[in-house]
Design a protein around this motif. Structure first.
Motif, mmCIF file in Angstrom:
data_model
loop_
_atom_site.group_PDB
_atom_site.id
_atom_site.type_symbol
_atom_site.label_atom_id
_atom_site.label_comp_id
_atom_site.label_asym_id
_atom_site.label_seq_id
_atom_site.Cartn_x
_atom_site.Cartn_y
_atom_site.Cartn_z
ATOM 1 N N LEU A 191 0.614 -1.192 -0.016
ATOM 2 C CA LEU A 191 -0.030 0.117 0.025
ATOM 3 C C LEU A 191 0.861 1.113 -0.016
ATOM 4 C CD1 LEU A 191 -2.649 -0.832 2.438
ATOM 5 C CD2 LEU A 191 -3.030 -0.683 0.101
ATOM 6 N N THR A 236 -4.051 6.029 2.448
ATOM 7 C CA THR A 236 -4.829 5.039 1.663
ATOM 8 C C THR A 236 -5.789 5.535 0.867
ATOM 9 O OG1 THR A 236 -6.503 5.229 3.494
ATOM 10 C CG2 THR A 236 -4.569 3.431 3.466
ATOM 11 N N PRO A 242 -12.767 1.717 -2.009
ATOM 12 C CA PRO A 242 -12.503 0.499 -1.652
ATOM 13 C C PRO A 242 -11.244 0.157 -2.105
ATOM 14 C CG PRO A 242 -14.370 0.724 -2.262
ATOM 15 C CD PRO A 242 -14.076 1.964 -2.851
ATOM 16 N N TYR A 243 -10.167 -0.672 -1.144
ATOM 17 C CA TYR A 243 -8.963 -1.192 -1.644
ATOM 18 C C TYR A 243 -8.724 -2.425 -0.978
ATOM 19 C CZ TYR A 243 -7.433 0.878 3.011
ATOM 20 O OH TYR A 243 -7.435 1.137 4.060
ATOM 21 N N GLU A 244 -7.794 -3.368 -1.449
ATOM 22 C CA GLU A 244 -7.453 -4.517 -1.054
ATOM 23 C C GLU A 244 -6.316 -4.199 0.180
ATOM 24 O OE1 GLU A 244 -5.463 -8.832 -2.421
ATOM 25 O OE2 GLU A 244 -6.071 -7.190 -3.894
ATOM 26 N N TRP A 245 -6.462 -4.795 1.261
ATOM 27 C CA TRP A 245 -5.560 -4.569 2.292
ATOM 28 C C TRP A 245 -4.080 -5.403 2.172
ATOM 29 C CZ3 TRP A 245 -4.442 -1.457 5.889
ATOM 30 C CH2 TRP A 245 -3.393 -1.615 6.865
ATOM 31 N N ASN A 246 -3.160 -4.677 2.739
ATOM 32 C CA ASN A 246 -1.961 -5.648 2.851
ATOM 33 C C ASN A 246 -1.376 -4.883 3.978
ATOM 34 O OD1 ASN A 246 -1.554 -7.360 0.552
ATOM 35 N ND2 ASN A 246 -1.261 -5.655 -0.790
ATOM 36 N N LEU A 305 -9.238 2.683 7.598
ATOM 37 C CA LEU A 305 -9.503 1.347 7.343
ATOM 38 C C LEU A 305 -10.784 0.799 7.137
ATOM 39 C CD1 LEU A 305 -7.431 0.012 10.767
ATOM 40 C CD2 LEU A 305 -6.762 -0.140 8.324
ATOM 41 N N THR A 339 -11.663 -0.860 3.460
ATOM 42 C CA THR A 339 -10.919 -2.219 3.196
ATOM 43 C C THR A 339 -11.582 -3.246 3.938
ATOM 44 O OG1 THR A 339 -8.782 -3.464 2.820
ATOM 45 C CG2 THR A 339 -9.088 -2.126 4.662
ATOM 46 N N THR A 374 -3.887 -8.168 12.141
ATOM 47 C CA THR A 374 -3.249 -7.357 11.065
ATOM 48 C C THR A 374 -2.410 -6.157 11.731
ATOM 49 O OG1 THR A 374 -5.590 -7.344 9.869
ATOM 50 C CG2 THR A 374 -3.961 -5.510 9.574
#
Length: 244
Positions: free
Chosen positions: A123, A134, A138-142, A157, A160, A167
């Protein structure tokens, strides 16, 4: 053990460098900001007039003026000495404990196991100067593990889907602010260290932090389905963790 000592040494080197830089600007070389501003202005005007002779002169003069300002800084000299000392310590350690080589015997019937690694895009990246945050949608979490120089980091947060379990967010920053926005159904644990600054974690507020380490967690963290463990480190700056 040596690896941990080495990491501590490098960390303290950057912390001392940042403190020396602040002291140099405030007490010993107040004209440094003016010099950097002038050289930056010359470089900017030179780039805008790149097609003209005056633009080239301004750009080259700005680069020379900027390099001279950096070289004459007490902080630059400190970091140069620290780097030389670091390599000298590594040299002494290598002499004291030389690497031992042991023979390797290949079995008569070797077995090979192919293993495929999956690369994912982080990210955030390590940066020296600037702000990172961020995506607004919407985004994919890493999991996050970054180091930054001067600038702010903002993590939201709420856009996501966090995986079940733990996490991890790991941020080391020299100068700047860290803001983390957490949904109401997420439990968190925070370990924060700061030389000079302040912190606001939900209802817990410390307006004056000086060489402090904070350990905080929500009451239901140990049994929560989604756990967010946050590690933050600041030399100068503020930490804010709030619900959204």
């Amino acid at each position: 053990m040596f690896k941990n000592t080495k990491n501590d040494y490098v960390g303290w080197m950057f912390i001392l460098g940042a403190i020396i830089l602040v002291m140099e600007i405030l007490f010993f070389n107040s004209g440094l900001i003016f010099s950097l501003f002038i050289s930056g202005g010359m470089i900017y005007l030179g780039r805008k007039r790149a097609g003209k002779k005056t633009g080239k002169i301004l750009f080259i003069g700005g680069i020379i003026f900027f390099v001279l300002s950096i070289v004459n800084m007490m902080t630059f000299k400190f970091l140069l000495i620290a780097i030389l000392l670091h390599f000298f310590i590594q040299f002494l350690y290598a002499k004291k404990r030389p690497k031992k080589l042991t023979p390797e015997f290949t079995p008569t019937e070797p077995t090979f196991h192919e293993e495929t690694m999956i690369r994912t895009e982080p990210l955030f990246e390590n940066i020296v100067l600037g702000q990172q945050k961020t995506p607004p949608g919407p985004y994919e979490w890493n999991d996050i593990n970054i180091q930054a120089g001067i600038g702010d980091t903002i993590i939201d947060l709420s856009f996501t889907m966090l995986p079940k379990g733990e996490t991890v967010i790991f941020i080391r920053n020299l100068i700047g602010n860290i803001q983390i926005l957490v949904p109401y159904d997420i439990d968190i644990s925070i370990r924060h260290s700061c030389i000079v600054g302040s912190s606001t974690v939900f209802e817990e507020h410390d307006s004056k932090l000086f060489n402090r380490v904070l350990h905080l967690k929500t009451p239901g963290y140990d049994t929560a389905e989604h756990q967010v463990k946050i590690f933050t480190s600041l030399v100068v700056g503020n930490l804010e963790v709030s619900r959204i």
